[in-house]
Every structure is written in structure tokens, then in C-alpha cells.
Scaffold this motif. Structure first.
Motif, short mmCIF file in Angstrom:
data_model
loop_
_atom_site.label_atom_id
_atom_site.label_comp_id
_atom_site.label_asym_id
_atom_site.label_seq_id
_atom_site.Cartn_x
_atom_site.Cartn_y
_atom_site.Cartn_z
N LYS A 62 0.97 -1.14 0.29
CA LYS A 62 0.05 0.16 0.14
C LYS A 62 0.73 1.58 -0.30
O LYS A 62 0.67 2.33 -0.82
N LEU A 63 1.80 1.27 0.71
CA LEU A 63 3.31 2.32 1.25
C LEU A 63 3.53 2.99 -0.81
O LEU A 63 3.57 4.13 -0.85
N SER A 64 3.83 1.02 -1.57
CA SER A 64 4.42 1.70 -2.84
C SER A 64 3.49 2.18 -3.49
O SER A 64 4.32 2.30 -4.35
N ILE A 65 2.46 2.01 -2.86
CA ILE A 65 1.27 2.83 -4.60
C ILE A 65 1.25 3.92 -4.60
O ILE A 65 1.10 5.15 -5.16
N ARG A 66 1.45 4.45 -2.85
CA ARG A 66 1.54 5.87 -2.23
C ARG A 66 2.32 6.25 -2.89
O ARG A 66 2.54 7.91 -3.91
N TYR A 67 3.72 5.74 -2.24
CA TYR A 67 5.26 6.89 -1.97
C TYR A 67 5.86 6.56 -3.88
O TYR A 67 6.64 6.76 -3.42
N GLY A 68 5.59 4.94 -4.38
CA GLY A 68 6.13 5.03 -5.71
C GLY A 68 7.68 3.67 -4.46
O GLY A 68 6.89 3.04 -4.03
N PRO A 69 7.92 3.14 -5.83
CA PRO A 69 8.98 2.01 -5.89
C PRO A 69 9.78 2.06 -4.28
O PRO A 69 10.19 0.81 -4.63
N VAL A 70 10.33 3.25 -4.25
CA VAL A 70 11.35 3.29 -3.43
C VAL A 70 10.89 4.62 -2.07
O VAL A 70 10.38 5.63 -2.41
N PHE A 71 11.08 4.21 -1.85
CA PHE A 71 10.78 4.65 -0.78
C PHE A 71 11.25 4.53 1.31
O PHE A 71 11.95 3.50 1.67
N ARG A 72 11.40 5.19 2.07
CA ARG A 72 11.99 5.21 2.92
C ARG A 72 11.45 5.02 4.55
O ARG A 72 9.88 5.24 4.38
N LEU A 73 12.12 4.44 5.18
CA LEU A 73 11.00 4.38 6.62
C LEU A 73 11.83 4.22 7.79
O LEU A 73 12.77 3.62 7.48
N TYR A 74 11.83 4.75 8.59
CA TYR A 74 12.57 4.85 10.16
C TYR A 74 11.80 3.38 10.90
O TYR A 74 10.83 4.03 11.63
N LEU A 75 13.31 2.44 12.01
CA LEU A 75 12.12 1.61 12.56
C LEU A 75 12.81 2.45 13.81
O LEU A 75 13.82 1.81 14.00
N GLY A 76 12.52 2.61 14.40
CA GLY A 76 12.43 3.80 15.65
C GLY A 76 13.33 4.79 14.95
O GLY A 76 13.11 5.66 14.21
#
Length: 315
Positions: A62-76
Motif C-alpha cells: 500500500k505504501l509503494s502505491i502511494r510513495y512509489g517503488p522506493v521509499f524510506r521508513l524509520y524503525l525507531g
């Protein structure tokens, strides 16, 4: 005098404001060059998106649909990049594999694997390249696999006899479990000459420890991702990992002593050299470009059991 002080104060304010604007513009420009990222919460980052989701892979989709094939996340406080397209994955794992060959830090695994000296957990560098060279040229080359062919044939024949006996007795067979046993025994015998499915055998205990390692490595450790929890063992993983390391080390020590005694006596002419014998030969070779220590050998054994997932889940 007052006019000079006012002029100086004005210049100082302008200078500070200019530096602030310059820094802010650099930060904005740098962020524009980074992949997009969803809104992150303080301290936990995007953990709420994964912890609250029953299917994290669907959340990534779902995040890839909204933000594209490459996106950032922060685990903590740990920044991560999520890739969801085959083209980008090919660039990372093939075209620019050296730049992305590093492994995430896992303090529990580091404690268990002798300071991350196991091949699968070691950082990319001279030691990793040395171990890869040994694996490809000596441990898993064609001649070594040919020498250990009787081991694989013997375990295959054992499986066929087991299935035939149960068929004659009219008993049901869980084929997946039997194939897992055979695979485990093949790898275990090739590695250190012991079968995993024999009772009262060191390999059985090693298999149990490997199960615990797999479970521990898959758990989220707050100490690795929340900066103020770094020196705290809130989940008890540090104590658990040290206990696993102590038990595994004691078992491997007994196996090493057995092999070293057999090498000194050299009375068993029919003995088939397993991978542990080859590793001991390498550790005693003074011409090697790097010295293979006892801890390195223990870590490699751990790697073999962990990477081949040598354990049996009995319901």
C-alpha cells in the motif's frame, strides 16, 4: 557609540539569519534527493505501521502505491529503504551490490556468533572475502562434494528404507518431515560427521540451539533501534543470547576436541574428511593470507546450521 553598537548588532543578526537560511536550504535540498517517506512518529518512527498491521507485506504494498517503488521508513531511529520494483531490486542486488552488501546490526546475533564472525553475519570486508574464497575453493568445490557423495547416498537410502518399512507396516508418513530429517542429516554429517536425528547426540542439541537462534534473530530488539534503549536489556534478549552462546560453545568445543584427537591419532583410515576437518587444516596452514581462529571455525559451523535451517519442528 550607540549607533555603532546598533549597527554591529544588526550585522550580527543578519549573519546568523543568513547562516540559518543557508543551513535550512541545504537540509531541504538534501531531503529532496532522498526517497519519499510517510509521516513518522517521534521515537518509534514508522513502527506503528508495521506492529499494528497483521500483514506487513501488504502494508509495504500500500505504501509503494502511494510513495512509489522506493521509499524510506524509520524503525525507531534506524533509517531503512524499502524497494518494491524488480528493476530497482536488480540494481541493488546486482549492479551496485558492493554498495549495499552491508548487514544490519543485531546485537543478539553478534553475541551468539562470536562477534559477528560467522560468514553470514560478518560485515563486508577482507574477512568476508577470505571466507567466501575458502567456501568456494575448498569447502564446497566439486572435489569435496564428490568425496562426500557417499554420505548423501547413504542418507537417501535410509529415507527410502524408512518409507518402505512404514508402507509395509501400513503406517502413514508425513513426507515433509521425513525429507527435512534427511536434509538435516546430510548437512550435519557433511559438516561434522554426526547425524541430527540420533538420540543423545551433540547434533540434536545443536539443532535445538539453532531453533532458538532463528527465533531470537527474528524478534524486534528495542536496543538496536531505539537510541535510549541501547544499553538496556528491556526484553531480556542480551541474557538469552549469552545463554545460547554459552551452550553452543560448550557443544562445539566437545566436537572440536573429538576431531583434533582423531587427527592426532590418525588411526581411522576409513574416516571421510568432513568440512570441519578441512577448516582445521586451513587453521593450521601458516601460508594462508589470514589466520583462521577457533572462534572463526565455531562461527562457521553456526553459520552452516543457521543458513541451512537445520532443525526439525515436531508437533
Amino acid at each position: 557609540m550607540v549607533e555603532f553598537q546598533d549597527y554591529f548588532s544588526l550585522c550580527l543578526i543578519c549573519l546568523v539569519f543568513t547562516i540559518f537560511i543557508w543551513k535550512l536550504s541545504k537540509l531541504i535540498h538534501a531531503n529532496h534527493r532522498l526517497p519519499p517517506s510517510p509521516f513518522a512518529l517521534p521515537i518509534i518512527g514508522h513502527l506503528h505501521l508495521l506492529v499494528l498491521s497483521p500483514c506487513p507485506h501488504r502494508t509495504f504494498h500500500k505504501l509503494s502505491i502511494r510513495y512509489g517503488p522506493v521509499f524510506r521508513l524509520y524503525l525507531g531511529s534506524t533509517p531503512c529503504v524499502v524497494i518494491s520494483s524488480p528493476e530497482t531490486a536488480k540494481e541493488i542486488f546486482k549492479t551496485y551490490d558492493n554498495a549495499f552488501s552491508g548487514k544490519p546490526h543485531n546485537s543478539s546475533v553478534d553475541r551468539i556468533s562470536y562477534g559477528a564472525s560467522a560468514f553470514i553475519f560478518a560485515p563486508y570486508g577482507s574477512y568476508w572475502k577470505f571466507m567466501k574464497k575458502i567456501v568456494m575453493s575448498q569447502l564446497l568445490n566439486t572435489s569435496t562434494l564428490d568425496v562426500l557423495l557417499p554420505v548423501r547416498n547413504d542418507e537417501t537410502n535410509r529415507l527410502v528404507k524408512c518409507l518402505s518399512q512404514k508402507a509395509n507396516d501400513g503406517k502413514s508418513v508425513e513426507l515433509g518431515l521425513e525429507l527435512t530429517k534427511m536434509t538435516n542429516n546430510v548437512i550435519s554429517r557433511m559438516l561434522m560427521g554426526k547425524r541430527c536425528s540420533e538420540k543423545e547426540d551433540e547434533a540434536v542439541d545443536i539443532r535445538k540451539i539453532t531453533t532458538e537462534i532463528s527465533e531470537l534473530a527474528s524478534k524486534f530488539n528495542l536496543s538496536d533501534h531505539i537510541w535510549f534503549c541501547k544499553n538496556l536489556d528491556l526484553q531480556g534478549f542480551a541474557k538469552q543470547s549469552m545463554d545460547i552462546h554459552t551452550r553452543f560453545d560448550a557443544l562445539i568445543e566437545s566436537v572440536l576436541r573429538e576431531h583434533q584427537e582423531a587427527r592426532k591419532q590418525k588411526t581411522d583410515t576409513g574416516h571421510v574428511r568432513d568440512l570441519l576437518d578441512i577448516l582445521l587444516d586451513i587453521s593450521e596452514d601458516e601460508n594462508m593470507e589470514m589466520k583462521l581462529t577457533t572462534d572463526n571455525i565455531k562461527a562457521f559451523i553456526l553459520y552452516e546450521f543457521a543458513s541451512t535451517n537445520i532443525f526439525i519442528r515436531v508437533p
